[in-house]
Design a protein around this motif. Structure first.
Motif, PDB file in Angstrom:
ATOM      1  N   GLU A 216     -38.954  15.538 -22.298  1.00 41.21           N
ATOM      2  CA  GLU A 216     -39.807  14.853 -21.324  1.00 41.21           C
ATOM      3  C   GLU A 216     -40.984  15.726 -20.917  1.00 41.21           C
ATOM      4  O   GLU A 216     -42.117  15.243 -20.774  1.00 41.21           O
ATOM      5  CB  GLU A 216     -38.973  14.468 -20.101  1.00 41.21           C
ATOM      6  N   GLU A 217     -40.740  17.012 -20.758  1.00 42.09           N
ATOM      7  CA  GLU A 217     -41.822  17.934 -20.401  1.00 42.09           C
ATOM      8  C   GLU A 217     -42.886  17.983 -21.493  1.00 42.09           C
ATOM      9  O   GLU A 217     -44.072  18.157 -21.213  1.00 42.09           O
ATOM     10  CB  GLU A 217     -41.236  19.336 -20.165  1.00 42.09           C
ATOM     11  N   LEU A 218     -42.450  17.794 -22.731  1.00 42.75           N
ATOM     12  CA  LEU A 218     -43.373  17.826 -23.864  1.00 42.75           C
ATOM     13  C   LEU A 218     -43.939  16.458 -24.204  1.00 42.75           C
ATOM     14  O   LEU A 218     -44.704  16.315 -25.163  1.00 42.75           O
ATOM     15  CB  LEU A 218     -42.662  18.400 -25.096  1.00 42.75           C
ATOM     16  N   GLY A 219     -43.569  15.439 -23.424  1.00 40.51           N
ATOM     17  CA  GLY A 219     -44.058  14.095 -23.684  1.00 40.51           C
ATOM     18  C   GLY A 219     -43.407  13.435 -24.881  1.00 40.51           C
ATOM     19  O   GLY A 219     -44.000  12.547 -25.520  1.00 40.51           O
ATOM     20  N   LEU A 220     -42.185  13.840 -25.207  1.00 44.68           N
ATOM     21  CA  LEU A 220     -41.460  13.320 -26.354  1.00 44.68           C
ATOM     22  C   LEU A 220     -40.325  12.404 -25.888  1.00 44.68           C
ATOM     23  O   LEU A 220     -39.868  12.504 -24.747  1.00 44.68           O
ATOM     24  CB  LEU A 220     -40.887  14.473 -27.187  1.00 44.68           C
ATOM     25  N   PRO A 221     -39.811  11.542 -26.765  1.00 48.02           N
ATOM     26  CA  PRO A 221     -38.671  10.703 -26.379  1.00 48.02           C
ATOM     27  C   PRO A 221     -37.455  11.556 -26.024  1.00 48.02           C
ATOM     28  O   PRO A 221     -37.173  12.552 -26.695  1.00 48.02           O
ATOM     29  CB  PRO A 221     -38.406   9.863 -27.637  1.00 48.02           C
ATOM     30  N   SER A 222     -36.757  11.157 -24.993  1.00 48.51           N
ATOM     31  CA  SER A 222     -35.632  11.953 -24.517  1.00 48.51           C
ATOM     32  C   SER A 222     -34.307  11.210 -24.531  1.00 48.51           C
ATOM     33  O   SER A 222     -33.250  11.831 -24.392  1.00 48.51           O
ATOM     34  CB  SER A 222     -35.901  12.421 -23.085  1.00 48.51           C
ATOM     35  N   GLU A 223     -34.357   9.894 -24.708  1.00 52.86           N
ATOM     36  CA  GLU A 223     -33.139   9.102 -24.529  1.00 52.86           C
ATOM     37  C   GLU A 223     -32.054   9.468 -25.530  1.00 52.86           C
ATOM     38  O   GLU A 223     -30.862   9.417 -25.221  1.00 52.86           O
ATOM     39  CB  GLU A 223     -33.473   7.603 -24.633  1.00 52.86           C
ATOM     40  N   GLU A 224     -32.448   9.868 -26.740  1.00 49.69           N
ATOM     41  CA  GLU A 224     -31.442  10.218 -27.735  1.00 49.69           C
ATOM     42  C   GLU A 224     -30.582  11.385 -27.262  1.00 49.69           C
ATOM     43  O   GLU A 224     -29.370  11.431 -27.544  1.00 49.69           O
ATOM     44  CB  GLU A 224     -32.098  10.559 -29.068  1.00 49.69           C
ATOM     45  N   HIS A 225     -31.191  12.316 -26.539  1.00 50.58           N
ATOM     46  CA  HIS A 225     -30.422  13.455 -26.046  1.00 50.58           C
ATOM     47  C   HIS A 225     -29.457  13.027 -24.946  1.00 50.58           C
ATOM     48  O   HIS A 225     -28.319  13.496 -24.889  1.00 50.58           O
ATOM     49  CB  HIS A 225     -31.363  14.542 -25.547  1.00 50.58           C
ATOM     50  N   ARG A 226     -29.892  12.157 -24.072  1.00 49.55           N
ATOM     51  CA  ARG A 226     -29.000  11.669 -23.012  1.00 49.55           C
ATOM     52  C   ARG A 226     -27.852  10.851 -23.617  1.00 49.55           C
ATOM     53  O   ARG A 226     -26.704  10.943 -23.161  1.00 49.55           O
ATOM     54  CB  ARG A 226     -29.792  10.835 -22.003  1.00 49.55           C
ATOM     55  N   GLU A 227     -28.164  10.065 -24.628  1.00 50.74           N
ATOM     56  CA  GLU A 227     -27.111   9.294 -25.285  1.00 50.74           C
ATOM     57  C   GLU A 227     -26.124  10.221 -25.987  1.00 50.74           C
ATOM     58  O   GLU A 227     -24.907   9.975 -25.978  1.00 50.74           O
ATOM     59  CB  GLU A 227     -27.736   8.324 -26.281  1.00 50.74           C
ATOM     60  N   SER A 228     -26.631  11.289 -26.585  1.00 48.43           N
ATOM     61  CA  SER A 228     -25.754  12.254 -27.243  1.00 48.43           C
ATOM     62  C   SER A 228     -24.832  12.926 -26.217  1.00 48.43           C
ATOM     63  O   SER A 228     -23.621  13.091 -26.456  1.00 48.43           O
ATOM     64  CB  SER A 228     -26.584  13.311 -27.971  1.00 48.43           C
ATOM     65  N   ALA A 229     -25.393  13.313 -25.080  1.00 49.59           N
ATOM     66  CA  ALA A 229     -24.570  13.926 -24.026  1.00 49.59           C
ATOM     67  C   ALA A 229     -23.478  12.968 -23.568  1.00 49.59           C
ATOM     68  O   ALA A 229     -22.323  13.374 -23.357  1.00 49.59           O
ATOM     69  CB  ALA A 229     -25.451  14.330 -22.850  1.00 49.59           C
ATOM     70  N   ALA A 230     -23.825  11.700 -23.420  1.00 49.25           N
ATOM     71  CA  ALA A 230     -22.843  10.706 -22.980  1.00 49.25           C
ATOM     72  C   ALA A 230     -21.738  10.529 -24.022  1.00 49.25           C
ATOM     73  O   ALA A 230     -20.558  10.381 -23.671  1.00 49.25           O
ATOM     74  CB  ALA A 230     -23.534   9.378 -22.703  1.00 49.25           C
ATOM     75  N   ARG A 231     -22.108  10.549 -25.307  1.00 50.97           N
ATOM     76  CA  ARG A 231     -21.093  10.416 -26.362  1.00 50.97           C
ATOM     77  C   ARG A 231     -20.129  11.595 -26.360  1.00 50.97           C
ATOM     78  O   ARG A 231     -18.915  11.429 -26.514  1.00 50.97           O
ATOM     79  CB  ARG A 231     -21.767  10.288 -27.730  1.00 50.97           C
ATOM     80  N   ILE A 232     -20.675  12.799 -26.189  1.00 53.68           N
ATOM     81  CA  ILE A 232     -19.813  13.981 -26.154  1.00 53.68           C
ATOM     82  C   ILE A 232     -18.892  13.931 -24.938  1.00 53.68           C
ATOM     83  O   ILE A 232     -17.694  14.232 -25.032  1.00 53.68           O
ATOM     84  CB  ILE A 232     -20.658  15.269 -26.152  1.00 53.68           C
ATOM     85  N   ALA A 233     -19.431  13.547 -23.777  1.00 57.41           N
ATOM     86  CA  ALA A 233     -18.617  13.452 -22.563  1.00 57.41           C
ATOM     87  C   ALA A 233     -17.483  12.446 -22.754  1.00 57.41           C
ATOM     88  O   ALA A 233     -16.342  12.684 -22.340  1.00 57.41           O
ATOM     89  CB  ALA A 233     -19.492  13.055 -21.380  1.00 57.41           C
ATOM     90  N   LYS A 234     -17.784  11.319 -23.395  1.00 62.22           N
ATOM     91  CA  LYS A 234     -16.743  10.315 -23.644  1.00 62.22           C
ATOM     92  C   LYS A 234     -15.698  10.840 -24.613  1.00 62.22           C
ATOM     93  O   LYS A 234     -14.482  10.647 -24.418  1.00 62.22           O
ATOM     94  CB  LYS A 234     -17.364   9.027 -24.194  1.00 62.22           C
ATOM     95  N   ALA A 235     -16.150  11.530 -25.661  1.00 64.62           N
ATOM     96  CA  ALA A 235     -15.207  12.099 -26.626  1.00 64.62           C
ATOM     97  C   ALA A 235     -14.323  13.156 -25.973  1.00 64.62           C
ATOM     98  O   ALA A 235     -13.123  13.240 -26.276  1.00 64.62           O
ATOM     99  CB  ALA A 235     -15.969  12.692 -27.806  1.00 64.62           C
ATOM    100  N   LEU A 236     -14.899  13.952 -25.089  1.00 63.27           N
ATOM    101  CA  LEU A 236     -14.096  14.930 -24.357  1.00 63.27           C
ATOM    102  C   LEU A 236     -12.974  14.248 -23.594  1.00 63.27           C
ATOM    103  O   LEU A 236     -11.807  14.666 -23.653  1.00 63.27           O
ATOM    104  CB  LEU A 236     -14.986  15.706 -23.378  1.00 63.27           C
ATOM    105  N   GLN A 237     -13.323  13.204 -22.865  1.00 65.24           N
ATOM    106  CA  GLN A 237     -12.324  12.534 -22.041  1.00 65.24           C
ATOM    107  C   GLN A 237     -11.316  11.764 -22.900  1.00 65.24           C
ATOM    108  O   GLN A 237     -10.115  11.767 -22.606  1.00 65.24           O
ATOM    109  CB  GLN A 237     -12.998  11.595 -21.043  1.00 65.24           C
ATOM    110  N   ASP A 238     -11.779  11.126 -23.969  1.00 67.05           N
ATOM    111  CA  ASP A 238     -10.883  10.346 -24.820  1.00 67.05           C
ATOM    112  C   ASP A 238      -9.930  11.226 -25.625  1.00 67.05           C
ATOM    113  O   ASP A 238      -8.802  10.812 -25.929  1.00 67.05           O
ATOM    114  CB  ASP A 238     -11.690   9.478 -25.798  1.00 67.05           C
ATOM    115  N   THR A 239     -10.381  12.435 -25.991  1.00 67.59           N
ATOM    116  CA  THR A 239      -9.648  13.254 -26.954  1.00 67.59           C
ATOM    117  C   THR A 239      -8.915  14.434 -26.315  1.00 67.59           C
ATOM    118  O   THR A 239      -7.794  14.763 -26.726  1.00 67.59           O
ATOM    119  CB  THR A 239     -10.614  13.789 -28.032  1.00 67.59           C
TER     120      THR A 239
END
Length: 405
Positions: A236-259
């Motif tokens: 975001e600071e560089l003016g680039l898309p950021s949503e993919e990183h937030r989605e990746s963090a959410a996937r890892i958090a879900k995998a942590l809890q599920d696994t």
């Protein structure tokens, strides 16, 4: 606490382009150490902080991995084992350490804004995380696996005992660490023999094959998810898309809890057997770094309960205080480490535990000074163990001093 004492430790351990964790015990550049060191340096020497991280990422491998050691060519080969001749990887080792670097890069920029620094390191950080999320997903759950205990940063954690038991120890090598550290504070000879065997087997596979030790570590993956959140802010600071990183963090958090979540705690999982390793270690508390963690109340209850005594002991014990094999002096089998305390201080603020965070901050600073910035300490008495004038202990004290109480 007078910040000049901590600053003197960092000045004394500076090599000119990076900082050693310790002049005696760890005479090269270590990956996650440099990230924590940069977080402290940013307050007093931001250009040094930027150089610390640039130096580390200059040694990044083509596949994206950031090696756990960058060897100093001016240090005699006999000063540390296993050195560059063992790894056969040029000037680096071939394994990695926890991905705390994106958070460090963002912190350095926030203290002394430099868009050029961000623009240079963003693609490198992205490649680093892509390596972990892709090449290291050995279990197929969306979690990065570690292939050596050293990759966790918590070398002799009791969580590794079961998967390590099937590894035949190497022999015939000379441990250099015991020349600089008390034997009772260090990993055992049997553990070290298994570390050398695993490293040699991984090296001999050209650093590609998963060997006997393949583990999904909750601490490593929590730091990867937190790193993805930091990457989103950098984008975001560089003016680039950021949503993919937030989605990746959410996937890892879900995998942590599920696994890895079970009965109020995050445990490591042995990918080879599919079984959770049931030791309560400080790595299982690190998912508290994730601000939207659904199970945070239960995990906080474990942290403040009898197993870890958060708020009633010094720092964060690396292992269950109630376990029969808890050892307050031996490396990651009980002692408290300042980097884990610093991470949990951040995490407590995420979850509204401000009074507990303040108590932890005070203790971390008091203990750092009282132990001459020891590598780690006894959580029951506060006595220092390991080497002294340890860089990340000093650096994180500088950072804590710069923050509001």
């Amino acid at each position: 606490m007078d910040v000049t004492r901590a600053a003197a430790v960092l000045a004394g351990n500076w090599l000119g382009s990076s900082t050693v964790p310790s002049r005696s015990l760890y005479p090269h550049q270590w990956s996650w150490d440099s990230a924590f060191i940069a977080i402290g340096l940013r307050h007093q020497a931001p250009e040094r902080a930027r150089r610390e991280l640039r130096t580390l990422f200059a040694a990044q491998w083509p596949d994206g991995r950031v090696p756990h050691i960058v060897f100093d060519p001016g240090t005699p080969p006999e000063a540390y084992f296993p050195g560059p001749a063992f790894w056969r990887a040029g000037r680096t080792s071939g394994i990695v350490q926890p991905p705390v670097h994106a958070r460090a890069v963002l912190a350095v920029h926030e203290a002394a804004p430099d868009r050029g620094f961000l623009a240079t390191l963003y693609p490198k950080l992205r490649a680093w995380h892509e390596y972990l999320r892709g090449s290291r997903d050995a279990g197929g759950h969306g979690l990065a696996a570690i292939v050596h205990p050293w990759e966790s940063g918590m070398d002799n954690s009791p969580a590794w005992d079961e998967p390590l038991a099937r590894v035949t120890p190497s022999s015939g090598f000379v441990r250099r660490d015991l020349a600089h550290g008390t034997e009772a504070d260090r990993p055992s000879d049997a553990d070290y023999g298994r570390y050398v065997r695993l490293a040699a087997d991984y090296r001999d596979s050209d650093y590609r094959d998963f060997g006997d030790f393949v583990v999904e570590d909750p601490g490593f993956n929590a730091l990867l998810a937190d790193g993805e959140l930091a990457l989103a802010e950098i984008a975001e600071e560089l003016g680039l898309p950021s949503e993919e990183h937030r989605e990746s963090a959410a996937r890892i958090a879900k995998a942590l809890q599920d696994t890895l979540w079970d009965n109020g705690f995050f445990f490591a999982r042995d990918v080879r057997t599919g079984a959770l390793t049931r030791q309560h270690t400080c790595a299982g508390l690190l998912p508290l770094l994730l601000p939207d963690l659904a199970v945070a109340p239960a995990l906080l209850a474990t942290a403040t309960g009898p197993r870890f005594g958060l708020g009633r002991v010094h720092g964060i014990p690396s292992y269950d205080l109630t376990a029969p094999d808890f050892d307050p002096a031996r490396y990651w089998r009980g002692p408290s480490w300042s980097n884990v305390g610093w991470l949990l201080h951040r995490a407590l603020h995420h979850h509204g535990e401000h009074a507990l965070a303040t108590r932890l901050r005070t203790d971390l600073l008091t203990t750092a000074v009282a132990t001459d910035f020891a590598e780690y300490c006894d959580p029951l008495t506060g006595a220092g163990h390991g080497t002294r004038s340890f860089s990340w202990t000093a650096a994180l004290a500088v950072d804590l001093l710069a923050q509001p109480a």
